[in-house]
Structures are given as structure tokens and as C-alpha cells.
Motif scaffolding. Structure first.
Motif, PDB file in Angstrom:
ATOM      1  N   UNK A   1       0.834  -1.209   0.000  1.00 14.27           N
ATOM      2  CA  UNK A   1       0.000   0.000   0.000  1.00 14.27           C
ATOM      3  C   UNK A   1       0.863   1.251   0.000  1.00 14.27           C
ATOM      4  N   UNK A   2       1.949   1.211   0.762  1.00 15.63           N
ATOM      5  CA  UNK A   2       2.814   2.376   0.849  1.00 15.63           C
ATOM      6  C   UNK A   2       3.480   2.657  -0.508  1.00 15.63           C
ATOM      7  N   UNK A   3       3.952   1.592  -1.171  1.00 17.74           N
ATOM      8  CA  UNK A   3       4.589   1.754  -2.487  1.00 17.74           C
ATOM      9  C   UNK A   3       3.573   2.251  -3.507  1.00 17.74           C
ATOM     10  N   UNK A   4       2.349   1.732  -3.415  1.00 14.51           N
ATOM     11  CA  UNK A   4       1.285   2.154  -4.333  1.00 14.51           C
ATOM     12  C   UNK A   4       1.006   3.642  -4.183  1.00 14.51           C
ATOM     13  N   UNK A   5       0.919   4.094  -2.936  1.00  8.41           N
ATOM     14  CA  UNK A   5       0.656   5.519  -2.679  1.00  8.41           C
ATOM     15  C   UNK A   5       1.751   6.389  -3.308  1.00  8.41           C
ATOM     16  N   UNK A   6       2.983   5.955  -3.109  1.00 12.73           N
ATOM     17  CA  UNK A   6       4.098   6.719  -3.661  1.00 12.73           C
ATOM     18  C   UNK A   6       4.036   6.748  -5.198  1.00 12.73           C
ATOM     19  N   UNK A   7       3.757   5.598  -5.806  1.00 10.66           N
ATOM     20  CA  UNK A   7       3.735   5.517  -7.275  1.00 10.66           C
ATOM     21  C   UNK A   7       2.604   6.345  -7.867  1.00 10.66           C
TER      22      UNK A   7
ATOM     23  N   UNK B   1      11.390   5.196 -13.303  1.00 13.80           N
ATOM     24  CA  UNK B   1      11.581   3.742 -13.348  1.00 13.80           C
ATOM     25  C   UNK B   1      12.914   3.338 -12.718  1.00 13.80           C
ATOM     26  N   UNK B   2      13.969   4.052 -13.048  1.00 12.52           N
ATOM     27  CA  UNK B   2      15.282   3.735 -12.482  1.00 12.52           C
ATOM     28  C   UNK B   2      15.292   3.938 -10.973  1.00 12.52           C
ATOM     29  N   UNK B   3      14.719   5.084 -10.523  1.00 13.19           N
ATOM     30  CA  UNK B   3      14.693   5.367  -9.087  1.00 13.19           C
ATOM     31  C   UNK B   3      13.814   4.366  -8.345  1.00 13.19           C
ATOM     32  N   UNK B   4      12.734   3.958  -8.973  1.00 10.14           N
ATOM     33  CA  UNK B   4      11.851   2.980  -8.334  1.00 10.14           C
ATOM     34  C   UNK B   4      12.563   1.640  -8.182  1.00 10.14           C
ATOM     35  N   UNK B   5      13.299   1.206  -9.187  1.00  2.00           N
ATOM     36  CA  UNK B   5      14.034  -0.057  -9.090  1.00  2.00           C
ATOM     37  C   UNK B   5      15.113   0.031  -8.013  1.00  2.00           C
ATOM     38  N   UNK B   6      15.786   1.183  -7.915  1.00  2.00           N
ATOM     39  CA  UNK B   6      16.818   1.360  -6.876  1.00  2.00           C
ATOM     40  C   UNK B   6      16.190   1.299  -5.487  1.00  2.00           C
ATOM     41  N   UNK B   7      15.015   1.959  -5.373  1.00  2.00           N
ATOM     42  CA  UNK B   7      14.311   1.935  -4.084  1.00  2.00           C
ATOM     43  C   UNK B   7      13.905   0.522  -3.725  1.00  2.00           C
ATOM     44  N   UNK B   8      13.382  -0.206  -4.701  1.00  2.00           N
ATOM     45  CA  UNK B   8      12.920  -1.568  -4.438  1.00  2.00           C
ATOM     46  C   UNK B   8      14.088  -2.482  -4.061  1.00  2.00           C
ATOM     47  N   UNK B   9      15.267  -2.174  -4.534  1.00  2.00           N
ATOM     48  CA  UNK B   9      16.441  -2.976  -4.149  1.00  2.00           C
ATOM     49  C   UNK B   9      16.740  -2.764  -2.660  1.00  2.00           C
TER      50      UNK B   9
ATOM     51  N   UNK C   1       7.285  -7.468  -6.623  1.00  3.95           N
ATOM     52  CA  UNK C   1       6.050  -6.770  -6.281  1.00  3.95           C
ATOM     53  C   UNK C   1       6.138  -5.304  -6.665  1.00  3.95           C
ATOM     54  N   UNK C   2       7.302  -4.710  -6.451  1.00  3.74           N
ATOM     55  CA  UNK C   2       7.485  -3.319  -6.824  1.00  3.74           C
ATOM     56  C   UNK C   2       7.301  -3.097  -8.327  1.00  3.74           C
ATOM     57  N   UNK C   3       7.837  -4.032  -9.139  1.00  7.83           N
ATOM     58  CA  UNK C   3       7.675  -3.919 -10.594  1.00  7.83           C
ATOM     59  C   UNK C   3       6.204  -4.049 -10.975  1.00  7.83           C
ATOM     60  N   UNK C   4       5.535  -5.008 -10.304  1.00  7.15           N
ATOM     61  CA  UNK C   4       4.117  -5.217 -10.603  1.00  7.15           C
ATOM     62  C   UNK C   4       3.303  -3.981 -10.229  1.00  7.15           C
ATOM     63  N   UNK C   5       3.631  -3.391  -9.090  1.00  6.50           N
ATOM     64  CA  UNK C   5       2.911  -2.192  -8.639  1.00  6.50           C
ATOM     65  C   UNK C   5       3.181  -1.012  -9.573  1.00  6.50           C
ATOM     66  N   UNK C   6       4.402  -0.932 -10.088  1.00  4.99           N
ATOM     67  CA  UNK C   6       4.717   0.141 -11.039  1.00  4.99           C
ATOM     68  C   UNK C   6       3.865  -0.004 -12.308  1.00  4.99           C
ATOM     69  N   UNK C   7       3.726  -1.251 -12.755  1.00  2.00           N
ATOM     70  CA  UNK C   7       2.910  -1.502 -13.949  1.00  2.00           C
ATOM     71  C   UNK C   7       1.450  -1.124 -13.688  1.00  2.00           C
TER      72      UNK C   7
ATOM     73  N   UNK D   1       0.103   0.811 -11.191  1.00  6.10           N
ATOM     74  CA  UNK D   1      -0.227   2.128 -10.651  1.00  6.10           C
ATOM     75  C   UNK D   1       0.418   3.291 -11.401  1.00  6.10           C
ATOM     76  N   UNK D   2       1.299   2.980 -12.329  1.00 10.79           N
ATOM     77  CA  UNK D   2       1.888   4.029 -13.169  1.00 10.79           C
ATOM     78  C   UNK D   2       1.521   3.810 -14.639  1.00 10.79           C
ATOM     79  N   UNK D   3       1.845   2.641 -15.115  1.00 13.56           N
ATOM     80  CA  UNK D   3       1.674   2.367 -16.553  1.00 13.56           C
ATOM     81  C   UNK D   3       0.201   2.128 -16.905  1.00 13.56           C
ATOM     82  N   UNK D   4      -0.465   1.230 -16.205  1.00 14.36           N
ATOM     83  CA  UNK D   4      -1.808   0.821 -16.593  1.00 14.36           C
ATOM     84  C   UNK D   4      -2.926   1.551 -15.823  1.00 14.36           C
ATOM     85  N   UNK D   5      -2.560   2.353 -14.869  1.00 19.17           N
ATOM     86  CA  UNK D   5      -3.565   3.021 -14.051  1.00 19.17           C
ATOM     87  C   UNK D   5      -4.404   3.982 -14.910  1.00 19.17           C
ATOM     88  N   UNK D   6      -5.688   4.076 -14.542  1.00 20.18           N
ATOM     89  CA  UNK D   6      -6.615   4.972 -15.239  1.00 20.18           C
ATOM     90  C   UNK D   6      -6.652   4.662 -16.741  1.00 20.18           C
ATOM     91  N   UNK D   7      -7.068   3.425 -17.001  1.00 21.85           N
ATOM     92  CA  UNK D   7      -7.249   2.970 -18.384  1.00 21.85           C
ATOM     93  C   UNK D   7      -5.956   3.114 -19.211  1.00 21.85           C
TER      94      UNK D   7
END
Length: 855
Positions: free
Chosen positions: A83-89, A113-121, A146-152, A154-160
Motif C-alpha cells: 500500500x505504501x509503495x502504491x501511494x508513492x507511485x 523507473x530507475x529510481x523505483x528499481x533502486x528503491x525496491x532494491x 512486487x514493486x515492478x508489478x505495482x509500477x505496472x 499504478x503508473x503504466x496501466x492506471x486509469x485505463x
């Protein structure tokens, strides 16, 4: 960007003493304040996401997460982290959506994307125990995944799919700009975005990753659809140029550029799909139209035009080698066997080849030959065909990579236009290849047999290291391989072979392949033809050649006898003795007409100057009983006579045909003076009418008029004077010796006027010329020979198979006889009926299309 493979932490777990003390406190303290621990962890995660990690204690954070998992809070911790990662994304997504500049958007998306992957590491390092215990037991996604899935989600596929569609649209737009020739600065952004989309894998039940990634499910279909539209538009634009060469060049360049783009931007899985799409639209759908464009629009006819131009005009025009090579490469992308190219090549080669005789005739007419004789046309046409083949050999090597299937297509097409079926020869442009090859060979053999080489022979010998004879034989055999009806060639060759021997002054010139005396050209050529076709097929010509050798031997013996004789009235004779069964019927069919019948009557009258020699030779022929079982007949139709005639100006040695010589002998001096010496023929001034000459010689009217034209009308050989002086010989004409005859050379060769030149004189009587009779006879011989060969082949096949269906018999026959000729269906049916009638075969009682061999 940090690769997925680096997501696992390298931070070691706390020391054993630390873990032990934690366990003791956790066990001694039954209550664990989850909210307090989560507050610490969530604050740390937020700092990680905000890139403020310098003050964090990873050991303390790991212990907090470890204790929560140990106290069975793993599920709650996992959900809270998500939930926390989702809110941030979602917050970062809002920032991305607000960007309007395409390049800035691409750059920002990659940064997020790069910063999100670094954070998830880093987060994965903190929650390492959660991954090892809870995630593994409950088959959840690892925290990094999970972070990659959440990025997809809540960033890429969110809102149609708002951000995802924008990425796809921008990337495709940039690639389209590059396809249109624009220089773009976003190459690296495009590559990285596509790599990012490949990592966004779909998830299924239980949060297990499976199936297609976002690139496959969203980007690739959109990209292929856009590419399809682009290819259609671009190919239509190229077609509108109305220039085949420009379409080929432009399409080839675009395809090469597109392949470079694909290799740079896209994964390998897309290449086959895009390649097939591009090939189908830009090549498969358009290439037939492009190749069929007319000459002025630079279709295939334009690309092949230099071939025919070089052949006809003797020029050295440059080929469209590169365009043809490009065309071959393009077609190879859609058809490895080059079926389209082969079919189009066949069509164009056949069309050019069928037009070749017309162009050669026009070329000869332009050079001053209104009615080119058969030999001139045969030489020009065969040389043109061989040159045509050479030109295509260059194209085949340099443009078609020496593709054997293309070579076969070229050969097939050439055989097609060379071998015009007899039914189509009524066309003035049609040719009879077997006959023309025989004429071509006949001409060159005669040139080789001349005492002094012609300019043509000298030119070849000086321009080529090989001998003229070698070149001539090589070309003849090469052309022979194109001919389907080799039996027809044999018939024509036998006819010319016979005429060469019967009409020559002596045996054929002996000459070797290096111009040294020693090898008979006829023998050499027969051996080469035997190697190519088999000696059995040349059996008749070989027997004729044996007659020639026998004639030479008999002539040698006769001359020995003559040298010992005291009879002055005997003359030197070069003998040509033929077995009538082996020689062409058109030449020997009337051999008995020149000999007295049972009543002593004969239509032909030999000159009295020749009769003693004829009688003497007949005695020699039958002496010793060596020829008792043979008959001997004299024929004046062939051969020649050498006469020495003293004109007022000078004495000439004149060679002329036997008929013409017998006519001239009528004007030989007959009377003597008071001292017993012969009076000069010019003093006698004998004059004979046409009817008198006809009665004194018995020469057939057609031949008589033709030979009188040769010695009384032709300007260069006017041995007689005809009155009235007209081109044609008429019944009321009169003839006498031409005392004003002059020639620059002492030796004079009188050429006989061709039968074609005398046709007008015979037109009213509708009598066939000698050439027409010979042509009919050759046709009849070919047909008769084919009947025998088909009969023999049917018997061979049926003897081995015993029972065969009609279609199977035709197939076997065609296979067996294809190297000789192509038997027609009607001929096969006739021969089957003939063999049934002769009881070699019989039809099946129940199935009429089945044959049985009768033993």
C-alpha cells in the motif's frame, strides 16, 4: 537502471547474539507493538523512496521486520508495504501525466523507473526475511518483483492505461519520424522504454507472474498495426513513381534501414512478425506489378533490354547488374526458390527470343541484303542466340549469385524460343533450329575446307588463342544442346553432309584442331557429335562416311590404272560412289534415270568426250569379280567438271557443275582443218538454240534453264552469249561462245544459280524446286524415322512391363525419347494402333486404355 538480477540484498543478517537477544525479548514480551514497528519501517521506506538513506540503520530495520514476521505479522507487513509503495507511485504518476513535452516525458518516465528499481532494491534488503519466510510459504511475489508489478499497475496501466498508451504512442511516433528520414535524438530513450515494458509482466492468481509482458500485450500489437499502415502508405508512394527501378532501389534501401532500426530498438521476437509484414506489403503485393511495367516505366523488360541490344547491335551497353541483384534479393525475402523471378524471366526471354529472327532479318536488310540467303541468316541467328546466352551468363553470375534454379529457367526459356513447333513455323519470324544449325555447320565446314582461309577465319584466329575449328565445334555443340528434336538435326545434317561430298571438287579438307594437316574435319566433327549424341543415332551418317572413304580408295586405284594406260581419250575422274540405301533419297531417288533402259533409251545424253572414260571405269569396276553383286549407275546431278578453254584474250581453267560442263562441251570444236588439226571453237562459231541444247543433252528443263542462266546470264561467268539477252531463259533463245569473256583470274569458278532464283521461270508450271523437294524429303525421313523409333520404344517398354495403362505408356515413352524428340500424342496413338494391328500389343478386354504385350 538496476537490472532485476541485482535485486537480492547483500546485507548479512544480524549476528547470532543479536538475534538471540531479540528472540529472548520477543518471547519474554508476549506483546509486540506492530504499529510502532511499522511506523519505523514505513518511515524508512518513505526515506528510501525520497533518496534519503544516509541516516538509516539497516540492521535495526532488518530486526524490526524480522520480529514482525516471526510474530506472524508477515501478511499484514506485506500488504502495508504494497500500500505504501502504491501511494508513492500514484503520486509520481500524477507528475508524469502533467508533462506535455514528449522527450521530457520519456526522460522523466525512465528516471522514475530507475529510481523505483533502486528503491525496491533497498526495500528488498530491509525485508529480506519477509521474502525468505512469508513470501516463500505463501507463494507471493518477492518484494522486488512486487514493486515492478505495482509500477505496472499504478503508473503504466492506471486509469485505463493512460501512461502506458502515452508511452506507446510517443515511441511509435518517434520511430515513424525516423522511418520518414528524420534524425531523432531519443534513440536511447526508446530502447530503454522498450526494455522497461518487457519487464512489466502480467500476474495471475496467487500473484504469480506469468504470460505476456506489457511489451507483448500492448506495445507490439500497436506497433505492428502502425507499421502496417506505414508500409502500405510508403509502398503506394513508391509505386506512384511509375518507375520500376526506383521502386526496387527505394524499397531495398528502406528495408535495410528498417532492419537496422529493428535490431537497435526492438527485441528479437518482433523481427519475424515485422519482417513478414514488411515483405508481404512492400514486395509480395507489389513485385508482380513492378516487373510487369512497360519498358518506358523501367520494368523487367527495361532491365533486360541491354542483353538484346548488345546481341543485335554488337554494342557493349552496361547491364543493370545492381538493380537485378537488388531485385533478386528482394524476391528472395518472400520466395527462396525465386519462383516469381524465374517465371518472369522465362516470359521475357521467350518474348525477346521469338522477336530475335525478325530483328536479325531487319539488321541484314539494313546492311544491304534484301533477301538474305539461308546460310547468312543461320550464321547471324545462331551467333546471336549464343551471344544472348553469354550475356545472360554474366547476369546469372553477377546478379543472381549463380543460382542453379535461375540458370535452369534461363536454359528452359531459351530452349522454348529456339525450338519452335512445326505447327507454328508458318509465322515468317519462326525458325527451324535443327535445319539452321545444320546450315551453320555446313557453311563453316566449307570455309575450313577452302585452300586459303577467309577473313572471318583469320579474324577469329588472331582474336582468340583457340583455333577457329575448336571455336566452331564448341559453338555447334553448345547450340545443339538447346535443340529438342535432335533426330531432325541428324536428318538435315545428313542431307548437308551428302551434298558437301557430292558437290565438292575433292574430299573434304584435312585439318587438325591446331591448323596442321592430318585430321579430316568431317571425321573430327562426327566424333564430337558422337560424344554428344551417341554413335548409334549417327549410324546413317557414319555409313555415308564409310562410302566416302571407299570412294577415296577406289579413286586412288583408278588413278594408278589411268597413269599406266596409253589411251589418250581417258580423263582424270574424282570418283564419288554412294550406296543408295544410306544416302538421302532426294539425292539418289532418280539415279537410274541417267542410264539406258532395256531398249537402250535414256533421257540424259553424256557428252562423247566423257563416254570412253565411263566405259573404261565400268570395266575396272567389275574386274576381278569384286563388285559382281553390285550395280553401278552414273549421275550428273552432282559433282563438277574442270575445263580448259582458250578464249581470244587468254586461256582459263574453269570449274563448273557437271550439267554446265556438258552444255559447254557442246560448243567444243568438232571439225578439223586440211592438216587434221581441230579448228578453234571460235572459228567454228557454233550457235545452238535452247531446243537443240535440250535435245542434245537430255537435261531436265528446270535444271537446263538454271545452268544456262549460270553460264550465259550471270555477268561474272558469261561463258556463252544468249540472244536475246534477257534475265530468263526462254524456249526461243539461242546461244554461242562469248569470245569477249574476260576474268581477272586464270582460274574461274562458275557458281550455279540457285533454284530460288529460277522459281519465276517455273511458276507457271507449278513445279517444285530442288530445294522444296529436298525439304519435303527431309520431313518425310524425319517422320518415318520417328515412327520406327516410337514403335521400337513401345515394344521395349511393353516387353519389360507386360501390362500398362495408356497414360503410363505415354509417360514412359516421353521419358525414353526426350533426348531425341518430343513425340506427339497423335503419333503415339497411331503407332499403338499399328502395333496392335501387327499383333505386338493387344487391348484389355475390359479396359480399353490398358495394353498387354503379346509375347
Amino acid at each position: 537502471m538496476i537490472p532485476a538480477g541485482n535485486r537480492r540484498s547483500k546485507i548479512r543478517p544480524p549476528r547470532k547474539s543479536l538475534v538471540s537477544s531479540s528472540l529472548e525479548s520477543s518471547t519474554t514480551d508476549p506483546t509486540v507493538d506492530y504499529e510502532k514497528s511499522w511506523s519505523i519501517l514505513s518511515n524508512a521506506i518513505i526515506q528510501i523512496q525520497n533518496k534519503s538513506v544516509s541516516n538509516l540503520s539497516y540492521e535495526q530495520l532488518y530486526r524490526k521486520a524480522y520480529i514482525l514476521v516471526l510474530r506472524k505479522y508477515g501478511g499484514k507487513l506485506y500488504d502495508n508495504v504494497a500500500a505504501l509503495i502504491t501511494h508513492h507511485l500514484l503520486n509520481r504518476r500524477d507528475y508524469l501525466v502533467s508533462l506535455t513535452d514528449s522527450e521530457q516525458f520519456m526522460k522523466a518516465t525512465l528516471t522514475e523507473w530507475d529510481e523505483h528499481l533502486q528503491s525496491m532494491k533497498f526495500i528488498s534488503d530491509v525485508l529480506m526475511y519477509l521474502n525468505r519466510v512469508y513470501v516463500k510459504e505463501h507463494k507471493k511475489l518477492l518484494i522486488y518483483d512486487l514493486g515492478i508489478q505495482l509500477f505496472k499497475d499504478n503508473v503504466i496501466k492506471y486509469s485505463d492505461d493512460q501512461v502506458g498508451k502515452k508511452i506507446v504512442e510517443i515511441v511509435i511516433s518517434e520511430i515513424t519520424r525516423n522511418r520518414n528520414g528524420e534524425v531523432i535524438t531519443t534513440n536511447m530513450y526508446i530502447t530503454k522504454l522498450i526494455n522497461m515494458l518487457e519487464l512489466l509482466v502480467e500476474s495471475g492468481s496467487g500473484d504469480i507472474q506469468f504470460g505476456e509482458n506489457y511489451y507483448q500485450s500492448s506495445f507490439e500489437p500497436a506497433f505492428l498495426a502502425s507499421s502496417e499502415t506505414f508500409f502500405y502508405r510508403l509502398s503506394s508512394e513508391y509505386v506512384n513513381y511509375n518507375l520500376g527501378t526506383r521502386y526496387i532501389q527505394s524499397t531495398s534501401k528502406f528495408i535495410k534501414d528498417e532492419e537496422s532500426r529493428v535490431n537497435f530498438y526492438l527485441p528479437e521476437s518482433t523481427y519475424p512478425k515485422l519482417n513478414e509484414l514488411m515483405n508481404n506489403i512492400m514486395i509480395k503485393d507489389k513485385i508482380d506489378t513492378i516487373l510487369s511495367l512497360p519498358y518506358d516505366q523501367q520494368g523487367l523488360s527495361y532491365l533486360l533490354q541491354p542483353v538484346i541490344t548488345n546481341v543485335i547491335e554488337g554494342s557493349n551497353e552496361r547491364y543493370h547488374i545492381q538493380d537485378l541483384k537488388t531485385l533478386y534479393d528482394l524476391i528472395g525475402r518472400i520466395d527462396e526458390e525465386q519462383g516469381i523471378l524465374r517465371n518472369k524471366l522465362k516470359q521475357h526471354i521467350i518474348a525477346q527470343g521469338e522477336d530475335l529472327p525478325k530483328q536479325i532479318r531487319r539488321s541484314l536488310e539494313n546492311s544491304g541484303e534484301k533477301r538474305p540467303n539461308p546460310a547468312t541468316f543461320a550464321i547471324k541467328w545462331i551467333e546471336a542466340v549464343l551471344k544472348y546466352h553469354e550475356e545472360f551468363a554474366v547476369i546469372h553470375k553477377e546478379s543472381f549469385y549463380q543460382d542453379s534454379t535461375v540458370s535452369q529457367a534461363i536454359t528452359y526459356a531459351m530452349r522454348e524460343f529456339i525450338n519452335v513447333p512445326p505447327s507454328a513455323r508458318k509465322d515468317t519470324n519462326a525458325v527451324n533450329a535443327p535445319e539452321l544449325l545444320s546450315i551453320y555447320m555446313d557453311y563453316h565446314i566449307k570455309q575450313i575446307g577452302k585452300p586459303s582461309p577467309s577473313k572471318e577465319i583469320d579474324a577469329i584466329n588472331t582474336s582468340d588463342s583457340r583455333d577457329y575449328v575448336d571455336i566452331f565445334i564448341e559453338k555447334s555443340i553448345q547450340f545443339l544442346r538447346f535443340i529438342k528434336d535432335k533426330d531432325a538435326f541428324e536428318a538435315h545434317y545428313a542431307n548437308h553432309f551428302a551434298k558437301r561430298f557430292l558437290s565438292s571438287k575433292s574430299g573434304s579438307q584435312v585439318i587438325s584442331s591446331n591448323n596442321k594437316m592430318g585430321i579430316d574435319i568431317e571425321e573430327l566433327l562426327l566424333s564430337k557429335l558422337g560424344e554428344e549424341m551417341g554413335t548409334t543415332s549417327l549410324d546413317k551418317i557414319i555409313r555415308m562416311n564409310k562410302d566416302i572413304k571407299l570412294s577415296k580408295d577406289i579413286t586412288t586405284d583408278w588413278k594408278k590404272l589411268l597413269s599406266q594406260s596409253t589411251k589418250k581419250e581417258l580423263i582424270d575422274v574424282e570418283l564419288k560412289i554412294c550406296n543408295v540405301n544410306d544416302w538421302p533419297k532426294s539425292m539418289v531417288k532418280d539415279y537410274k534415270a541417267f542410264t539406258s533402259d532395256e531398249n537402250g533409251q535414256t533421257s540424259f545424253i553424256w557428252s562423247k568426250q566423257l563416254r570412253p572414260t565411263i566405259r573404261e571405269f565400268e570395266e575396272f569396276w567389275f574386274s576381278g569379280k569384286k563388285n559382281d553383286n553390285k550395280s553401278l549407275y552414273w549421275s550428273p546431278k552432282f559433282g563438277s567438271i574442270d575445263l580448259r578453254i582458250t578464249y581470244p584474250s587468254r586461256t582459263y581453267d574453269i570449274n563448273l557443275s557437271t550439267y554446265a560442263g556438258i552444255i559447254m562441251l557442246l560448243f567444243a570444236p568438232q571439225s578439223t582443218d586440211n592438216y587434221g588439226n581441230l579448228v578453234s571453237a571460235f572459228e567454228e562459231n557454233k550457235e545452238l538454240s535452247y531446243e537443240e541444247i535440250k535435245e542434245l543433252t537430255g537435261i531436265a528443263e528446270i535444271d537446263l534453264k538454271r545452268h544456262l542462266q549460270s553460264i550465259a546470264v550471270a555477268p561474272r561467268s558469261r561463258l556463252l552469249i544468249k540472244s536475246p539477252m534477257t534475265k530468263d531463259v526462254n524456249d526461243n533463245d539461242r546461244f554461242k561462245l562469248n569470245e569477249k569473256f574476260k576474268s581477272p583470274s586464270v582460274k574461274v569458278k562458275v557458281l550455279t544459280v540457285s533454284a530460288a532464283s529460277s522459281v519465276a521461270a517455273n511458276a507457271q508450271t507449278k513445279v517444285k524446286t530442288e530445294q522444296e523437294e529436298e525439304a519435303d524429303e527431309v520431313k518425310a525421313n524425319i517422320l518415318e524415322g520417328r515412327k520406327l523409333e516410337v514403335n521400337a520404344a513401345i515394344v521395349r517398354i511393353m516387353k519389360s512391363r507386360h501390362t500398362l495403362k495408356h497414360n503410363e505408356l505415354i509417360e514412359e515413352l516421353t521419358k525414353q525419347l526426350s533426348n531425341r524428340f518430343q513425340p506427339s500424342i497423335s503419333l503415339i496413338k497411331q503407332r499403338v494402333e499399328d502395333l496392335i494391328e501387327k499383333e505386338y500389343l493387344k487391348r484389355d478386354e475390359e479396359a480399353s486404355n490398358v495394353y498387354h504385350y503379346v509375347a
